[in-house]
Design an enzyme around this catalytic site. Sequence first.
Site, PDB file in Angstrom:
ATOM      1  N   VAL A 115       0.855  -1.176   0.000  1.00  0.00           N
ATOM      2  CA  VAL A 115       0.000   0.000   0.000  1.00  0.00           C
ATOM      3  C   VAL A 115       0.897   1.233   0.000  1.00  0.00           C
ATOM      4  O   VAL A 115       1.802   1.345   0.821  1.00  0.00           O
ATOM      5  CB  VAL A 115      -0.883  -0.009   1.269  1.00  0.00           C
ATOM      6  CG1 VAL A 115      -1.659   1.287   1.392  1.00  0.00           C
ATOM      7  CG2 VAL A 115      -1.831  -1.207   1.257  1.00  0.00           C
ATOM      8  N   CYS A 116       0.663   2.147  -0.917  1.00  0.00           N
ATOM      9  CA  CYS A 116       1.495   3.354  -1.006  1.00  0.00           C
ATOM     10  C   CYS A 116       1.339   4.211   0.248  1.00  0.00           C
ATOM     11  O   CYS A 116       0.223   4.576   0.626  1.00  0.00           O
ATOM     12  CB  CYS A 116       1.112   4.188  -2.216  1.00  0.00           C
ATOM     13  SG  CYS A 116       1.859   5.824  -2.195  1.00  0.00           S
TER      14      CYS A 116
END
Lengths: 127, 130, 99
Positions: free
Chosen positions: B77-78
């Site tokens: 997940v960024c």
Amino acid sequence: MAEAAEGGKVKKILYVNRKAPYGTIYALESLEVVLIGAAFEQDVSLAFIGDGVFQLVKGQNTKGLEVKNFSPTYRALEDYDVTKLYVEGESLRARGLVEDDLIVPVEVVDGARMTEIMEDQDVILSF
Amino acid sequence: MKLGILISEGPYTHAASDTAYQFVKAALAKGHEVIRVFFYHDGVNNGTRLTVPPQDDRNIVQRWSELAAQHKLDMVVCIAAAQRRGLMDAAEAKRNGKDADNIAPGFRISGLGQLIEAAIQADRLVVFGD
Amino acid sequence: MLHTVNKSPFEHGCLGECLKFARKGSAVLLIEDGVYGAAKGTAVSKQVEEALKSVSIYALRPDVEARGMQHRVMDGIHLVDYGGFVDLVAEHDAVQSWL
């Protein structure tokens, strides 16, 4: 530089921008990928097609929106060695724009040339 | 073949996460290697363990967690996109002075460099979005 | 190259843009709402028929069936399942998603 050397690969990566700024976050977050990606020293190009050309329009003033005007960042791309910016001419004309309306120097290309540019890539990141 | 996946939309509103899930499952069944699934934009919302869909609906988040556990998928997940949207792991919550975290099993939070790295190392990168 | 289109051609220009930039011999896969572009007898079917002369067009069967379009798919468009989607990705050098 270190990262490119470790990976041992240089790939042709094209970022395809087809969305206008501010209405959605795609243009801004796409630009963030380009900036981070610059550290990997790949062969990077940016394409602006359709409403994506609106990202580059001069004179953006977002004060009334209380959001950040990120258009000056396109001018900083040169410092990151991201210099290949292609704008599709028909998209520009359809939106009543000419090259001079854009905030950075770009290469305006026709549809056939844009096809060639896309076909030439190893990876296409579309936003 | 090594595949990298980018998911740009959250669960339920758009089909992107569903399509990507079916694609990844099919790719694994065919013996391909999925080197990373990267969640960006609203796609980070696929990583919250607090979703409670109706019992007769698919559980998108849990389905990703299970697939990751079965196949040792690297689901990233960024961090910048996650911070904007309130997706946290314990370390991030502590660092930002928040009272809770919500990341689902199998997901990890990391930087955009992980997306670029996947693009470089994979034979193909497939983008699922809106 | 493989192109994917995931939006209805009646609301978005993505299919038209995709067909404009898809080189002869490339493949176009219609997914999600993009599968409406595979239907015959619509306002865009002529454009799609014309495109079939130069590109291969596929539609994702689960998306076609979910939308009740399975009996409307025009001749020349191939239906594929998710495995077929994976094969198309593997067979082509790069993928452009016309989001």
